[in-house]
Motif scaffolding. Sequence first.
Motif: not given
Length: 446
Positions: A139, A141, A159, A161, A242
């Motif tokens: 990840f 962030q 985030i 990922t 995300y």
Amino acid sequence: MRKSTHPTLRAPLQEGDFPNKSKSLLRPSRRTKRKISLLEIFLMAVETLWSNKVRSGLTMLGIIIGISSVIAITSIGQGVQKSTELQIEALGTNVMLVSAAAARTGGISQGAGSSSTLTWEDAQAIAKQVPAASAVSAFLQRGNIQVVRGDVNIATTAIGTDLNYPAVKNIQPETGVFFRQADLDTAKPVVVLGSKVRNDLFTASENPIGADIRIRGNRYTVVGVMESKGSVGPQDLDDVVYLPLTNMSAQIVGNNALTGVAINGFWLESSDADELEAAQFQVTNVLRLRHHIVPPKLDDFRVTNQVDIIKTFTNIVGSFSLMVTAIAGISLIVGGIGIANIMLVSVMERTREIGLRKAVGATSGAILSQFLMESIVISSIGGAIGIGFGIAVAFIAATVFKFPFIVSLWSVAIGFIISLIVGVLAGGIPARNAAKLDPILALHGD
């Protein structure tokens, strides 16, 4: 010789001198020998305290505050601890976090994950070379990322990922889907919203799937909305968006390491919580080999598992509860001193009563028992009120702040036992002083 009639020289009376009188007159009365029962002592103590209601109530305050503080703090501490444990367990107790080292600016640490010492390639190598790892999710962030839809503008956490994130973090899309492998391979501008972000950007009647939003000025298409997870400590798990890791790295961060895609860290899931220790050992060795770290050189990464987090938090809550309990103990000491003071004053005010009771046959033991009982009754009633008040405060706190309401029986039992002990200790000296009073002096006292 004439027999003397002076009173001081008169011979002692015999039973035969009073042939028509009962022999009981010449012996102590059975009434004076009868021991006062514990119930009678208790009733006399209650009657005395009831006749001085205001003074008795003020005397109880210290005990009430001390006991209620112990009960409330113990209950609140256990509730918060349980709530946090449940939240962490919901994320998985068989999960471990490997974060990059902390960058330092002017000698000040910027926090774990702030430097570019870990790469996506490191995470992929761990997934292949660590037998205890069942899944690995890298990840990247960043906080305070601007997200815009129409005239709605919010700041949230982004985030970036990979596809393993939902499984490793135990969070799934509520509507729509998580991004796919093709999105990750092509750094496609797609986004999955946390439930709070979805509520901030869209009305309840709107369907966010397929809608366009802007993140840092770039257009992204919404493909899913994640289920609500609430908060863990200060972190709101629903106030996030995300993105595919490749897109996040290129479009949002724009900062790659020389050896690959820079990440803040990766999550590692083992098949069982018991495997975490072995996984930690294996991860450490693999990363040291990849980063050419040989002791005494310090590691440029940090490993933390969820079990350690729970233990750390438990220790913090335990230390805090102990500190507040110690403060509550001071309140109990103050309450005990108040009881002792009031009982000493009561002995002085009731000197004539004590003298009169002794004159009609009350024993020193009976006097001692009554004053000691009064002290115990005060502290017991105060302890009972304190327990009830503490439970009420804990219930209100649990309801308002939404954590489990837990009241352990041992804390209630200990609170009540402590109040009894305080009563005995605080009433001991005043009761002994009352029992030792000389009846003649007491009757002539002011």
